[in-house]
Design an enzyme around this catalytic site. Structure first.
Site, mmCIF file in Angstrom:
data_model
loop_
_atom_site.group_PDB
_atom_site.id
_atom_site.type_symbol
_atom_site.label_atom_id
_atom_site.label_comp_id
_atom_site.label_asym_id
_atom_site.label_seq_id
_atom_site.Cartn_x
_atom_site.Cartn_y
_atom_site.Cartn_z
ATOM 1 N N ALA A 1 10.490 -4.613 0.673
ATOM 2 C CA ALA A 1 9.607 -5.596 0.031
ATOM 3 C C ALA A 1 8.582 -4.836 -0.812
ATOM 4 C CB ALA A 1 8.900 -6.417 1.100
ATOM 5 N N GLU B 1 17.774 -4.942 5.047
ATOM 6 C CA GLU B 1 18.022 -6.327 5.479
ATOM 7 C C GLU B 1 18.869 -7.069 4.454
ATOM 8 O OE1 GLU B 1 13.766 -6.880 6.213
ATOM 9 O OE2 GLU B 1 14.292 -7.595 8.217
ATOM 10 N N GLU C 1 9.265 -0.814 8.754
ATOM 11 C CA GLU C 1 8.159 -1.771 8.728
ATOM 12 C C GLU C 1 7.075 -1.478 9.761
ATOM 13 O OE1 GLU C 1 11.335 -2.476 8.512
ATOM 14 O OE2 GLU C 1 11.727 -4.156 7.168
HETATM 15 N N1 T1G Z 1 6.532 -1.461 -2.552
HETATM 16 C C1 T1G Z 1 5.780 -1.143 -3.627
HETATM 17 N N2 T1G Z 1 5.664 0.098 -4.135
HETATM 18 C C2 T1G Z 1 6.336 1.070 -3.507
HETATM 19 C C3 T1G Z 1 7.135 0.835 -2.366
HETATM 20 C C4 T1G Z 1 7.226 -0.497 -1.889
HETATM 21 N N3 T1G Z 1 7.966 -0.819 -0.845
HETATM 22 N N4 T1G Z 1 7.666 2.028 -1.983
HETATM 23 C C5 T1G Z 1 7.211 2.948 -2.844
HETATM 24 N N5 T1G Z 1 6.416 2.394 -3.754
HETATM 25 C C6 T1G Z 1 5.757 3.080 -4.870
HETATM 26 C C7 T1G Z 1 4.794 4.147 -4.374
HETATM 27 O O1 T1G Z 1 3.529 3.578 -4.097
HETATM 28 C C8 T1G Z 1 4.758 5.075 -5.587
HETATM 29 O O2 T1G Z 1 3.952 4.428 -6.546
HETATM 30 C C9 T1G Z 1 6.192 5.031 -6.101
HETATM 31 O O3 T1G Z 1 6.760 3.791 -5.597
HETATM 32 C C10 T1G Z 1 7.036 6.184 -5.610
HETATM 33 O O4 T1G Z 1 6.895 6.209 -4.190
HETATM 34 C C11 T1G Z 1 10.593 -8.120 4.806
HETATM 35 C C12 T1G Z 1 8.317 -6.804 4.658
HETATM 36 C C13 T1G Z 1 10.876 4.634 -1.059
HETATM 37 C C14 T1G Z 1 11.071 6.658 0.428
HETATM 38 O O5 T1G Z 1 8.152 0.827 3.810
HETATM 39 O O6 T1G Z 1 8.974 5.087 2.061
HETATM 40 O O7 T1G Z 1 10.442 -4.500 3.491
HETATM 41 O O8 T1G Z 1 2.185 6.193 -6.726
HETATM 42 O O9 T1G Z 1 5.694 8.421 -4.135
HETATM 43 O O10 T1G Z 1 8.301 10.125 -2.098
HETATM 44 O O11 T1G Z 1 11.235 -6.597 6.426
HETATM 45 O O12 T1G Z 1 8.070 5.329 -1.289
HETATM 46 O O13 T1G Z 1 4.114 6.132 -8.350
HETATM 47 O O14 T1G Z 1 2.340 4.332 -8.395
HETATM 48 O O15 T1G Z 1 6.592 7.350 -2.001
HETATM 49 O O16 T1G Z 1 10.301 9.408 -3.525
HETATM 50 C C15 T1G Z 1 9.563 -1.517 3.707
HETATM 51 C C16 T1G Z 1 8.018 2.507 1.556
HETATM 52 C C17 T1G Z 1 8.536 -2.413 3.115
HETATM 53 C C18 T1G Z 1 9.317 1.865 2.021
HETATM 54 C C19 T1G Z 1 10.236 6.857 -1.929
HETATM 55 N N6 T1G Z 1 9.776 -0.375 2.846
HETATM 56 N N7 T1G Z 1 8.268 3.527 0.560
HETATM 57 O O17 T1G Z 1 9.498 8.011 -1.602
HETATM 58 O O18 T1G Z 1 8.168 8.261 -3.765
HETATM 59 S S1 T1G Z 1 8.115 -3.742 4.190
HETATM 60 C C20 T1G Z 1 9.014 0.735 2.976
HETATM 61 C C21 T1G Z 1 8.707 4.751 0.920
HETATM 62 C C22 T1G Z 1 9.504 -4.746 4.183
HETATM 63 C C23 T1G Z 1 10.738 -6.655 5.104
HETATM 64 C C24 T1G Z 1 9.427 -5.934 5.081
HETATM 65 C C25 T1G Z 1 8.833 5.758 -0.191
HETATM 66 C C26 T1G Z 1 10.271 5.954 -0.680
HETATM 67 P P1 T1G Z 1 3.089 5.335 -7.586
HETATM 68 P P2 T1G Z 1 6.753 7.618 -3.453
HETATM 69 P P3 T1G Z 1 9.098 9.059 -2.756
#
Ligand code: T1G
Length: 696
Positions: A62, A104, A124
């Site tokens: 998300a 998911e 999450e």
């Molecule tokens: N949403 C928005 N922005 C995101 C994002 C996300 N999920 N993930 C990364 N970014 C942005 C981050 O802030 C950065 O922005 C850029 O992308 C590169 O990220 C319903 C509700 C994917 C492994 O928890 O683990 O789904 O600084 O520097 O090291 O069940 O980002 O460039 O402006 O980290 O290559 C679940 C979180 C959400 C994944 C990439 N997903 N992200 O790592 O790059 S909750 C997560 C990560 C959900 C559902 C629920 C990592 C990455 P900027 P980065 P990276």
């Protein structure tokens, strides 16, 4: 801007392509694009749908920037249900990091194929929520409860091979995700494969969910997301699928509304923002291939280990060949941990301790180093001698770094002819494990040297924080304040053991006195002796800890300090001699001890931490409040689910904290002087988060 979801019809296969860089987060446009795309595929008479991501990854979850804002457009669980219930055969092709809502989405597809390097996970709980789009309902049906508990409550990532073994995916194939996805969909259609909605699969048998819940809650040390996710998984067994989805959504929304979600999302974005400094925009770091480390004690060996593991060549300089060999032994000891855990192979171990590591006792060995960091004895004269030699030996442009934890980096730089090349790189012990690195910028440090410090931190996978020069920089300076507050409470009636317990209850891994025993009581003893000549008479400093040290009790390393440590046991038991020493100290001072509640202990301790942190930000030693939060999270065991002391302060309310500080000032106006920045923010009705936004 192209559609967030591209649509193509290739014969009887419709293709939905995510094109929402950088990580194909499932934001509003992507979600509406998926709903429109599946409907269009059905209307076009397609027989199968392929979903994949363009760019670096399949959906990475998300869009967490939407968290806390009013929900818009179709919710992810509804999209998952819509896709799963489509009469078409739905295939997802995974690459990059299919995380959270991304995985998911894949689970809502009927078949899943991945490239060998694909990684997946339901992280999450690591950002304070739980799977909220069917993950806790579908995964148990696909892989059973044990694997589900492991993956959901740990939030860990796992690779394609493990995913195949678990049954999370059906096929691993190398190639562009689009191509392998189309070929797989074609194969399924030609073989007459049926749709395979996971929601129609039987749920696993019930187990003692309360026992799992209690275990996970205890392990979370106050964090609630993982334990709450257990209740979601429980619903997948105890309720029909649709009811289970409703229960999951209820639990998810409870977490979404929690302070812990605010804290952990703050930590997520701050961890990425802390290394982005306006002053470094467009500044190129210097070359970093070979580094020198002077001093092979615990710190120096740890720094060398971290550098070796990051692929850098290291020259370790010690005073004698014997000491150099001992340093190598420490490095091998550090690496043997990684070897045992399978993080590195024996061949890698041999390479790191062989070719990549050079031992020497001659400064000339450092003349080609791109950066030299010294970790010698914490004495200004010793440091000055080292830097004078480095100035003479090192090549022009080499970065000269000190690992000092409190000495004045300006004073050290001043003995060289190149103060612009001098910087502080304050690692935390053990340096090959602790993620925090304070990059201490002296008055004359050149911008590209600062950039090089951050580049080294990135190579070493550290969380690097820019710090100005003062006694203790950011972390140790704030530590000294909240530690002093704890010492005052002991003089006034609290016990070190009650204080430790209260702070563990707040979420710290260890209380301040257990930490002191771990670090070594002789360190604090040396600091007290160093500061004694210039100490203000109004400062309240207990004398009983000196007594402990004079008796040779330095904590874990001597087997006795605040706690007594039996051989082989990490946890200690209270040292029965300490209460008597404290009573004698109180008697000397004419103090009649009073009781403290755990709540008051935490309230005072945190007020002292926030107050000093506000000074550190106000003086520019830390660039932003989030820099302090990251320092305390990655170097001092502050509970991540609270986001950091200044995020926590915003949530408690700065006016409440300032009122507390003013109340305490009536007892000790010297220690409890409200930080000017805190008073200013309260007067202006602003928060530390406001400062973070203004600075970014
Ligand atoms: N949403 C928005 N922005 C995101 C994002 C996300 N999920 N993930 C990364 N970014 C942005 C981050 O802030 C950065 O922005 C850029 O992308 C590169 O990220 C319903 C509700 C994917 C492994 O928890 O683990 O789904 O600084 O520097 O090291 O069940 O980002 O460039 O402006 O980290 O290559 C679940 C979180 C959400 C994944 C990439 N997903 N992200 O790592 O790059 S909750 C997560 C990560 C959900 C559902 C629920 C990592 C990455 P900027 P980065 P990276």
């Amino acid at each position: 801007m192209p559609d967030a979801i591209g649509y193509e019809l290739l014969g009887d296969i419709a293709v939905l392509k995510a094109q929402n860089p950088p990580v194909n987060a499932l934001g509003y446009d992507v979600r509406t694009g998926l709903m429109d795309g599946i409907a269009r595929a059905e209307a076009d008479g397609a027989r199968a749908v392929l979903i994949y991501g363009e760019g670096r990854t399949y959906f990475a979850g998300a869009d967490i920037r939407e968290f806390g804002k009013p929900p818009r457009g179709p919710a992810l669980p509804d999209i998952c249900d819509r896709i799963e219930s489509s009469p078409l055969l739905v295939v997802s092709a995974l690459h990059g990091t299919a995380l959270g809502g991304g995985l998911e989405m894949a689970l809502a597809s009927h078949y899943r194929i991945a490239v060998p390097g694909a990684r997946m996970g339901l992280p999450e709980v690591l950002i304070g929520v739980m799977p909220g789009a069917g993950g806790t309902q579908r995964l148990p049906r696909l892989v059973g409860l044990d694997a589900t508990f492991d993956l959901v409550t740990s939030g860990r990532q796992f690779g394609a091979a493990e995913a195949l073994e678990l049954g999370v995916i059906d096929r691993v194939k190398d190639g562009p995700p689009r191509e392998i996805g189309l070929a797989y969909a074609r194969e399924l259609l030609d073989s007459g494969a049926a749709r395979r909605p996971i929601s129609e699969m039987p749920a696993p048998a019930a187990i003692d969910f309360d026992a799992v819940y209690d275990t996970v809650l205890k392990k979370g040390r106050g964090a609630i997301s993982a334990a709450t996710a257990v209740r979601g998984i429980q619903a997948s067994v105890e309720l029909p699928f649709a009811e289970g989805m409703k229960r999951e959504r209820e639990l998810f929304m409870e977490l979404m509304a929690s302070d812990q979600r605010q804290g952990m999302i703050h930590a997520f974005f701050s961890e990425r923002a802390v290394g982005k400094l306006p002053e470094l925009k467009g500044v190129e770091p210097r070359e970093l291939n070979a580094i020198g480390v002077i001093g092979g004690g615990t710190m120096g060996a740890g720094i060398a280990t971290a550098a070796l593991l990051s692929g850098l060549n290291v020259t370790m300089l010690e005073m004698t060949a014997l000491a150099a060999e001992a340093a190598k032994g420490r490095i091998e000891g550090n690496l043997s941990g990684a070897l045992k855990r399978g993080k590195i192979s024996q061949a890698k171990f041999d390479d790191l301790t062989g070719k990549a590591l050079t031992l020497s006792t001659d400064y000339d060995a450092l003349k080609e180093a791109d950066l030299v960091v010294e970790a010698v004895f914490e004495d200004m004269d010793v440091k000055k001698t080292v830097f004078t030699k480095l100035d003479a030996v090192c090549k022009p442009g080499a970065v000269l770094a000190t690992n000092t934890s409190y000495l004045d980096v300006n004073e050290i730089a001043a003995v060289t002819s190149r103060p612009g090349d001098v910087i502080g790189l304050h690692f935390f012990s053990p340096a090959h494990v602790m993620k925090l690195l304070e990059v201490v910028v002296a008055d004359k440090t050149a911008p590209d040297v600062v950039a090089t410090g951050f580049a080294l931190g990135k190579i070493m996978k550290k969380v690097s924080v820019r710090a100005g020069v003062c006694d203790g920089f950011i972390g140790n300076r704030i530590l000294s304040a909240y530690r002093a507050c704890a010492d005052h409470m002991i003089l006034d009636g609290a016990s070190p053991y009650q204080i430790d317990k209260a702070l563990v209850g707040f979420g710290f891994a260890m209380g301040p006195y257990a930490v002191a025993d771990l670090a070594g009581l002789d360190i604090g003893w040396a600091v007290r002796k160093r500061l004694a000549p210039t100490r203000d008479a109004r400062e309240r400093v207990p004398s009983y800890p000196d007594q402990l040290c004079e008796d040779g009790h330095f904590g874990q390393k001597t087997g006795k300090g605040y706690y007594v440590y039996e051989a082989g046991k990490r946890a200690g038991v209270p040292n029965p001699d300490v209460p008597g020493l404290i009573d004698a100290n109180r008697a000397e001072l004419g103090i009649t001890p009073r009781d403290f509640s755990d709540e008051e202990i935490v309230r005072r301790y945190m007020a002292a931490m926030v107050n000093e942190a506000a000074r550190v930000v106000g003086e520019g030693i830390a660039r932003r409040p989030l820099d302090v939060d990251m320092t305390l999270l990655f170097g001092y065991g502050f509970p991540r689910y609270r986001g950091g002391p200044l995020k926590w302060a915003d949530m408690v309310g700065l006016d409440t904290l300032l009122a507390d500080i003013k109340t305490y000032a009536s007892e000790d106006s010297y220690f409890w002087q409200p930080a000017p920045l805190l008073e200013q923010l309260v007067a202006e009705g602003r928060s530390f988060d406001d400062l973070n936004k203004e600075a970014s």
